[in-house]
Design an enzyme around this catalytic site. Structure first.
Site, PDB file in Angstrom:
ATOM      1  CB  SER A   1      -0.846  -0.022   1.267  1.00 44.76           C
ATOM      2  OG  SER A   1      -1.371   1.240   1.544  1.00 44.76           O
TER       3      SER A   1
ATOM      4  CE  LYS B   1      -1.114  -4.399   3.746  1.00 44.77           C
ATOM      5  NZ  LYS B   1      -1.306  -5.697   3.126  1.00 44.77           N
TER       6      LYS B   1
ATOM      7  CE1 TYR C   1      -3.470  -2.128   5.766  1.00 48.42           C
ATOM      8  CE2 TYR C   1      -3.138   0.251   5.555  1.00 48.42           C
ATOM      9  CZ  TYR C   1      -3.317  -0.982   4.975  1.00 48.42           C
ATOM     10  OH  TYR C   1      -3.330  -1.097   3.611  1.00 48.42           O
TER      11      TYR C   1
ATOM     12  CG  ASN D   1     -11.619   2.238   2.700  1.00 46.20           C
ATOM     13  OD1 ASN D   1     -11.727   1.043   2.899  1.00 46.20           O
ATOM     14  ND2 ASN D   1     -10.518   2.899   2.951  1.00 46.20           N
TER      15      ASN D   1
END
Ligand code: UD1
Length: 340
Positions: free
Chosen positions: A129, A158, A154, A201
């Protein structure tokens, strides 16, 4: 008859995984799907089967469980590559419950790498991401931009997963695709984004508000240093994104003989503000959105969009759909879910 190459797709019942399954089949691969349904159910699997007109091999289970993964590799035999989508992805939830994010996102990757090694599978596409960059110093952001401290657990997962993959490069051929903001739905209207509960989102929140499922949309801040004060993002159609995975597999098969780790930005290269996105949605659908300006959301990056030149040239991939098309497809999907 040519035997189709098997591609294991973890998180195959999810938003991006389901769209990737369709594109893989179209490109002549045999996707083998895995999902534990912790953030999804069988709805998108059924949609995929309707689009492609066949039932796909599917295994329900958690990729962090070694015995489960081993059994899938054993049953399926020769697997030519893996696309690892399975992960938790809610920024807000990761702040509330960091350990489940570290546990799920990190241990599933490590287990997967271990089992791939045992079964001599080298090719891996990792779902990364733009969050790995934090707030970049320069936009459009390039792949060699430094990783700033992640804004959320989060984001940290990643970054850590990419580090793990980079360190393991001598045993695998890995492509990390750094997605910008995936939006939209399949043009057939048969699969799309299906958040459980209240969406985090922007686009599902817009479509759910427009369809009457939510009362009101809040724009998180209009005092940013951007042309209209709202945040800038790079919104990429989920089908374009899915196709990038097919291109990445081709790249691994053809152009990359040695073990390696490569990262690619997957975005349109265009920054769109939250207010512009709302305006475009209203224009193309004719639906007036009930929204108001609220405070900034903690952890939000002010502006980011991709320099996708590396993917354009090396993967021979380019975004094809416009933002308007993506919004229209998302809207068609939402209406279908609502039975309208
Ligand atoms: C974040 C992550 C991204 C990740 C994605 C997965 C960061 C910087 N980005 O994307 O890496 O892949 O989550 O979920 O960590 N907005 C509103 N109102 C709403 C919802 C959103 O104004 O109700 C605004 C946000 O402030 C933001 C934009 O819309 O400016 C997009 O937000 P969102 O869709 O949540 O995605 P990101 O936060 O950009």
């Amino acid at each position: 008859m040519e035997v189709k190459k098997k591609i294991l797709v973890t998180g195959g019942a999810g938003y991006i995984g389901s769209h990737a399954a369709v594109e893989l089949l179209k490109a002549g691969y045999q996707p083998i799907l895995i999902d534990d349904f912790s953030k999804s159910d069988s709805t998108l699997l059924l949609g995929v089967e309707k689009i492609v007109g066949e039932k796909l091999p599917f295994y329900k289970g958690d990729c962090a469980k070694r015995e489960f993964l081993e059994s899938v590799f054993q049953i399926e035999g020769l697997i030519s590559g893996v696309i690892h989508f399975a992960a938790f992805k809610s920024v807000g939830e990761s702040v509330q419950r960091p350990l489940i994010y570290y546990h799920n996102n990190i241990s599933s990757l490590i287990t997967l790498l271990d089992v791939m090694k045992d079964f001599q599978v080298k090719n891996l596409i990792f779902s990364s991401s733009c969050t790995v960059y934090g707030q970049p110093d320069q936009i459009p952001v390039k792949e060699d931009a430094p990783f700033k401290r992640a804004e959320s657990p989060y984001g940290a997962t990643k970054q850590m997963c990419e580090r793990i993959l980079e360190d393991s490069y001598s045993s695998y051929k890995v492509i990390s695709l750094r997605y910008f903001n995936p939006i939209g739905a399949h043009p057939s209207g048969l699969i799309g984004e299906l958040p459980l509960g209240v969406p985090n989102n922007l686009v599902p929140f817009i479509t759910q508000t427009a369809v009457g499922k939510r009362d009101k949309l809040t724009v998180f801040g209009n005092d940013y240093n951007t042309p209209d004060g709202s945040c800038l993002r790079d919104y990429i159609h989920v089908v374009d994104l899915a196709q990038a995975h097919v291109k990445a597999l081709e790249f691994l098969n053809q152009s990359k003989p040695a073990n390696s780790f490569e990262a690619f930005n997957i975005g349109t290269g265009v920054g769109v503000s939250v207010l512009e996105l709302i305006y475009t949605f209203e224009q193309i659908t004719g639906v007036k959105l009930n929204y108001s300006i609220g405070p900034r959301r903690a952890g939000d990056v002010e502006k980011t969009y991709a320099d996708a030149t590396k993917a354009n040239y090396q993967l021979k991939w380019k975004a094809g759909f416009s933002t308007s098309e993506a919004l229209l497809h998302a809207w068609n999907w939402e209406k279908k879910l609502a039975g309208k």
